[in-house]
Design an enzyme around this catalytic site. Structure first.
Site, PDB file in Angstrom:
ATOM      1  N   SER A  56      30.342  64.891 -62.929  1.00  0.00           N
ATOM      2  CA  SER A  56      29.758  64.363 -61.696  1.00  0.00           C
ATOM      3  C   SER A  56      30.335  65.033 -60.461  1.00  0.00           C
ATOM      4  O   SER A  56      29.962  64.686 -59.342  1.00  0.00           O
ATOM      5  CB  SER A  56      29.992  62.846 -61.619  1.00  0.00           C
ATOM      6  OG  SER A  56      31.355  62.537 -61.818  1.00  0.00           O
TER       7      SER A  56
ATOM      8  N   HIS B 151      23.765  66.521 -65.028  1.00  0.00           N
ATOM      9  CA  HIS B 151      24.384  65.272 -64.606  1.00  0.00           C
ATOM     10  C   HIS B 151      23.411  64.098 -64.661  1.00  0.00           C
ATOM     11  O   HIS B 151      22.517  63.964 -63.823  1.00  0.00           O
ATOM     12  CB  HIS B 151      24.939  65.425 -63.180  1.00  0.00           C
ATOM     13  CG  HIS B 151      25.629  64.205 -62.678  1.00  0.00           C
ATOM     14  ND1 HIS B 151      25.645  63.838 -61.354  1.00  0.00           N
ATOM     15  CD2 HIS B 151      26.336  63.246 -63.336  1.00  0.00           C
ATOM     16  CE1 HIS B 151      26.323  62.719 -61.204  1.00  0.00           C
ATOM     17  NE2 HIS B 151      26.750  62.333 -62.400  1.00  0.00           N
TER      18      HIS B 151
ATOM     19  N   GLU C 176      20.609  65.435 -62.212  1.00  0.00           N
ATOM     20  CA  GLU C 176      20.948  66.574 -61.363  1.00  0.00           C
ATOM     21  C   GLU C 176      21.126  67.815 -62.227  1.00  0.00           C
ATOM     22  O   GLU C 176      21.861  67.787 -63.205  1.00  0.00           O
ATOM     23  CB  GLU C 176      22.249  66.309 -60.592  1.00  0.00           C
ATOM     24  CG  GLU C 176      22.088  65.400 -59.397  1.00  0.00           C
ATOM     25  CD  GLU C 176      23.384  65.253 -58.612  1.00  0.00           C
ATOM     26  OE1 GLU C 176      23.345  65.320 -57.375  1.00  0.00           O
ATOM     27  OE2 GLU C 176      24.440  65.044 -59.252  1.00  0.00           O
TER      28      GLU C 176
ATOM     29  N   ASN D  18      26.907  62.186 -55.681  1.00  0.00           N
ATOM     30  CA  ASN D  18      28.269  61.718 -55.440  1.00  0.00           C
ATOM     31  C   ASN D  18      28.873  62.247 -54.140  1.00  0.00           C
ATOM     32  O   ASN D  18      29.817  61.652 -53.611  1.00  0.00           O
ATOM     33  CB  ASN D  18      29.160  62.053 -56.633  1.00  0.00           C
ATOM     34  CG  ASN D  18      28.903  61.109 -57.788  1.00  0.00           C
ATOM     35  OD1 ASN D  18      28.745  59.912 -57.593  1.00  0.00           O
ATOM     36  ND2 ASN D  18      28.824  61.634 -58.996  1.00  0.00           N
TER      37      ASN D  18
END
Length: 291
Positions: free
Chosen positions: A119, A140, A152, A190
């Protein structure tokens, strides 16, 4: 490139969710972890989650049975070398991930694509520890994987176009949506989410509000489905801290400095739901704020 078999490294929260969606989409899955107990727990959880989907009318009972039959487990990392796609979903520590890839590389087929569910960690750096940086990508998934729609896709500096197109097609077959992100610390989700959680912890640390008031404010004032501290407990406070450290180290900006209170909770072993205590105490019938 055609993907039919998928190897998953890690049977934890992310690994078992990834196995769940791939098996349901028709892929043959081989999952590994450091203990048989961890894999047995993962299989039981996948079975329960699929049964929940059956109960809600989202999955046909026969589809559930077929999905469970597609998932196999092994204690030998080398066995994953014969799969078409490998997804590393181990703990969010770069040294651990590097060691896994170095051990796995000698056993891989020439066309196997390597990916990491990291992440936050540099895809280019992870890829450099393998023999195929052009066939390496960040893959991800969001937690919980069977529910969340976004994946992702992060290219390293050497990732080639066929690898990207192959993984984009895989995401579509899973029924999810791909978002392309550049290889910068924490990528897109994130990079935005973790500083918000960290700021919520600072708000608690500085006494601006208590746990309940902070979470209720964001749920009712910003229409978030879950408060930031409750979400941090769900993600895992150790994971939140690891990502903040990656942001702080990688971007060299003080705005990403992890809150000392977040560090203290992690040092205490209060990591959230998975340990029974974080910003909330989950050991009773209902969660109770710890501050």
């Amino acid at each position: 490139m055609t993907v039919q078999t998928v190897g998953i490294i890690g049977a934890g929260q992310m690994g078992n969710g990834i196995a769940h969606v791939f098996a349901l989409a028709g892929y043959d899955v081989l999952m590994t972890d450091i203990s048989q107990e961890a894999m047995d727990k993962a299989l039981a959880l996948i079975d329960r989650n699929l049964e929940r989907q059956v109960g809600r009318g989202k999955v046909d009972p026969d589809a559930k049975k077929a999905a469970m039959a597609r998932i196999r487990t092994t204690l030998r990392l080398a066995d994953l070398g014969q799969t078409d796609l490998v997804i590393e979903a181990a703990t969010e520590r770069e040294t651990v991930k590097q060691a896994i890839f170095e051990d796995l590389v000698p056993h891989l087929k020439p066309h196997t694509i390597l990916t990491s569910n990291t992440s936050s960690i540099s895809i280019t750096r992870l890829a450099s520890r393998t023999d195929r940086p052009e066939k390496f990508m960040g893959f991800h998934f969001m937690n919980p994987v069977p529910v969340m729609q976004l994946v992702e896709l992060i290219r390293g500096i050497a990732t080639d176009e066929p690898t990207y197109k192959t993984l984009h097609a895989v995401v579509e077959k899973l029924g999810k949506t791909a978002a392309s992100a550049e290889d910068f610390p924490a990528f897109i989700v994130n990079r935005i989410l973790m500083p918000m959680i960290n700021e919520a912890v600072y708000t608690l640390y500085e006494g601006v509000g208590n746990v309940r008031s902070i979470d209720e404010s964001m749920k009712l004032g910003a229409n978030h489905p879950m408060g930031p501290l409750e979400l941090a407990d769900f993600i895992g406070l150790d994971t939140c801290l690891a990502i903040m450290n990656v942001l702080h180290d990688g971007l060299a900006d003080t705005k990403y400095r992890p809150c000392p209170l977040l560090t203290k909770y992690v040092e205490a072993g209060w990591l959230g739901r998975k340990t029974g205590r974080g910003f909330y105490d989950y050991r009773g019938e209902t969660p109770v704020p710890t501050r």
